[in-house]
Design an enzyme around this catalytic site. Structure first.
Site, PDB file in Angstrom:
ATOM      1  N   GLU A  65     -10.106  -9.884 -36.904  1.00  0.00           N
ATOM      2  CA  GLU A  65     -11.322  -9.433 -36.228  1.00  0.00           C
ATOM      3  C   GLU A  65     -11.048  -8.897 -34.831  1.00  0.00           C
ATOM      4  O   GLU A  65     -11.975  -8.752 -34.024  1.00  0.00           O
ATOM      5  CB  GLU A  65     -12.341 -10.587 -36.159  1.00  0.00           C
ATOM      6  CG  GLU A  65     -11.921 -11.765 -35.296  1.00  0.00           C
ATOM      7  CD  GLU A  65     -11.147 -12.815 -36.091  1.00  0.00           C
ATOM      8  OE1 GLU A  65     -11.149 -13.978 -35.674  1.00  0.00           O
ATOM      9  OE2 GLU A  65     -10.544 -12.467 -37.122  1.00  0.00           O
ATOM     10  N   ASP A  85     -12.554  -9.320 -29.478  1.00  0.00           N
ATOM     11  CA  ASP A  85     -12.477 -10.226 -30.626  1.00  0.00           C
ATOM     12  C   ASP A  85     -13.901 -10.664 -30.951  1.00  0.00           C
ATOM     13  O   ASP A  85     -14.664 -11.068 -30.060  1.00  0.00           O
ATOM     14  CB  ASP A  85     -11.604 -11.439 -30.275  1.00  0.00           C
ATOM     15  CG  ASP A  85     -11.428 -12.375 -31.452  1.00  0.00           C
ATOM     16  OD1 ASP A  85     -10.433 -12.224 -32.170  1.00  0.00           O
ATOM     17  OD2 ASP A  85     -12.293 -13.244 -31.637  1.00  0.00           O
TER      18      ASP A  85
END
Length: 615
Positions: free
Chosen positions: A524, A480
């Site tokens: 993301e 992430d």
């Protein structure tokens, strides 16, 4: 591009079909007293939980509006969240347009209904929205906007499937414990497929081919081969549709882990080919008759001329028939020269019939096509094949690259002697593009080009099956981007998208081709599946990826800027399923986050220390 298709400021509740918009408009009218606007509390998303997902709240500012609330359903359909951002972040004609409309609504104190093109959203074609001015307790005016998709691309694709004149079906392989394919299950069946198979499409969906359509059992080996090799295949199928016998070309192509089958009606082309063969046989017979008459009736010039005229009429008949057929047709002599062709065949190569008849393949066609043609002619003439069908791309004159299926057959006279090779070309460009689009939509993330979440989950299931059956190890890394919301807020969503695209390119370049699987997991978040890799090996790769991303510089107005990512790694263990494995990987990722980010943590271990350490 037209921005607004519809704009209404009066009688919205009578002219708009959406009942929610009509009801909200009437409520706004009932609460408005003279020039005094309704209170914001009546339309506050917190007071409207069932509608909050479709509501936006915009606060006016200096030259732009700030999104104080951006409904989760709008964000899901759009693929991004504008909460806290400004309308000026949309650097487009649509963004500037709505800034003007919001300002007009604030100044006029009247609601406005619009339908507009979805310029920034891949999955939505158009939106409809009701823009309402309201008053907060402090007396300032804000905008509450109800916003819903009006047309979705998936719905349009469904409409194309339903309207297609070709039968289209998507099949899912049914595998046994050994991974082999025992059968196929119907997933999607369009209306035309049901007509061709004389079945109700709904009676096929969800059922096995072998049980609901036993006639297709003979094609299961072909379907298996396409799934295993990835090589498309075609063959002809004869069926009776609405009491009339028809001929179909059945094409099969693998799309991810599914099989797409199309059925194209080629009855008329087959009939024309049969008719051409009969006409050619008649023409050859007429020529032989003329030769016999010439030998036996030399003195009868009138009869010879009459017979010659009949032959010419027969040849003209064939020529006229070929010109009347709206597909490219050709006939090659045994010596390799072109005997005849219609204007459609000549036009494919930017020629006329006058310029190509009598020429050899090398004089007409590109070198690789001429070589291919001679090789296939030799197969027909040797007797190893009696007819041929193949599909490929042709660079046409004026129309670019087109996809054709070609049917060719060796022609014989009544004495069974070869006389030439006749054939026809059928343009399948639109159908081929549809197959490719279906395959692309089914497997990739539109922003990064990586595999999407669905494909990754399927590959993970396969890895778990190999672990259970053979003990083959596998590891998963979940990553992430750290503080990604700050990246978007600081540099804008276009810059944030570039970070994600460059990260995706970096991940692809660091893993093993055709072994590891890299996918965008959402937002993301990215995920890497590493077959034949234990937890230690997974940690080593994750650390290499972490360091490579941390070293990657991005140009910003303030100069080069580096970003970091946090990783969680887990290896498959006994009794793992997809849910448990991803849960352990996600927990490891969040331990990396809690420990300060920019690090790699393996499942079940404490987070590492400095960013240079690995798990």
């Amino acid at each position: 591009m037209s921005i607004v298709h519809t704009e209404l400021s009066e009688s919205i509740d009578r002219l708009v079909a959406n009942p929610v918009i009509a009801r909200l408009y009437r409520e706004w009218q009932d609460l408005a007293v003279g020039d005094d606007l309704p209170a914001f509390a009546a339309f506050d998303p917190e007071a409207r939980p069932t509608l909050a997902g479709h509501l936006m709240v915009m606060e006016p500012g200096d030259g732009a509006f700030r999104y104080a609330h951006y409904g989760f359903r709008i964000a899901a359909a759009a693929g991004f969240d504008m909460t806290g951002r400004l309308t000026s972040d949309f650097r487009s004609e649509v963004g500037a347009f709505f800034e003007r409309k919001y300002r007009e609504v604030i100044e006029s104190g009247r609601p406005l209904y619009t339908v507009h093109h979805a310029e920034h959203v891949a999955a939505v074609v158009s939106w409809e929205r009701l823009i309402m001015p309201v008053r907060r307790r402090a007396g300032d005016r804000v905008i509450v906007c109800y916003n819903v998709p009006l047309d979705r691309k998936a719905e349009i694709l469904d409409g194309l499937m339903d309207a297609s004149m070709d039968g289209i079906a998507v099949l899912q392989p049914v595998r046994n414990d050994a991974g082999g394919i025992d059968d196929f299950r119907y997933l999607i069946v369009n209306r035309r497929t049901g007509q061709i198979l004389n079945r109700d499409p709904d009676s096929l969906v969800g059922h096995l081919i072998s049980t609901v359509y036993p006639e297709a059992n003979s094609r299961l080996p072909v379907y298996r081969e396409v799934m295993e090799t990835g090589e498309p295949q075609q063959f002809e199928l004869r069926a009776e549709v609405e009491g009339e016998p028809r001929v179909f070309r059945l094409s099969t192509v693998r799309a991810g882990d599914k099989l797409v089958v199309t059925l194209s009606d080629i009855t008329e082309m087959r009939r024309m080919m049969d008719q051409l063969e009969r006409q050619q046989a008649d023409l050859l017979f007429a020529n032989e008759t003329l030769q016999e008459q010439a030998e036996n009736l030399v003195s009868l010039v009138e009869d010879i001329e009459e017979a010659r005229g009949q032959a010419q009429a027969a040849q003209r008949f064939v020529a006229d028939l070929m010109e009347a057929v709206p597909v490219p047709l050709f006939y090659w002599n045994l010596d390799g020269t072109l005997n005849r062709a219609n204007r459609h065949y000549a036009a494919v190569y930017g020629q006329t019939t006058e310029t190509i008849v009598g020429k050899r393949p090398e004089d007409i066609l590109p070198p690789h096509v001429a070589k291919f043609l001679r090789e296939h002619n030799a197969r027909l003439l040797s007797g190893s094949e009696t007819n041929q069908m193949y599909e490929g791309d042709v660079e046409t004159a004026g129309r670019g690259r087109r996809r054709f299926v070609v049917h060719r057959a060796l022609m014989r006279d009544p004495a069974d002697r070869p006389t030439g090779i006749a054939g026809a070309m059928l343009d399948l460009t639109d159908e081929y593009a549809l197959r490719r689009e279906l395959e692309r939509l089914a497997s990739t993330d539109p922003l990064t080009g990586l595999y999407n979440r669905r494909v990754f989950m399927e590959r993970l299931e396969q890895a778990l099956a190999l672990f259970r059956r053979y003990g083959q190890p596998a590891a998963v890394a979940l990553l992430d981007v750290d503080h990604f919301k700050s990246v978007n807020d600081t540099y804008g969503h276009d810059f944030g998208d570039k970070v994600l695209v460059d990260l995706a390119r970096l991940l692809r370049g660091q893993v093993r081709d055709d072994v590891d699987v890299v996918a965008r997991f959402g937002g993301e978040e990215f995920v890497v599946l590493m077959p034949e890799t234990d937890e230690h090996g997974g940690c080593l790769l994750a650390e290499r990826l972490r360091q490579a991303f941390a070293d990657l510089a991005f140009e910003t107005p303030a100069g080069p800027r580096n970003f970091t990512a946090s990783f969680g790694v887990a290896a498959v263990i006994a009794d793992d399923d997809v849910t448990s494995l991803l849960r352990r990987t996600d927990e490891a990722l969040y331990r990396s986050k809690d420990a300060g980010r920019n690090r790699v943590t393996r499942a079940g271990s404490p987070p590492p220390g400095p960013a240079t350490a690995i798990c």
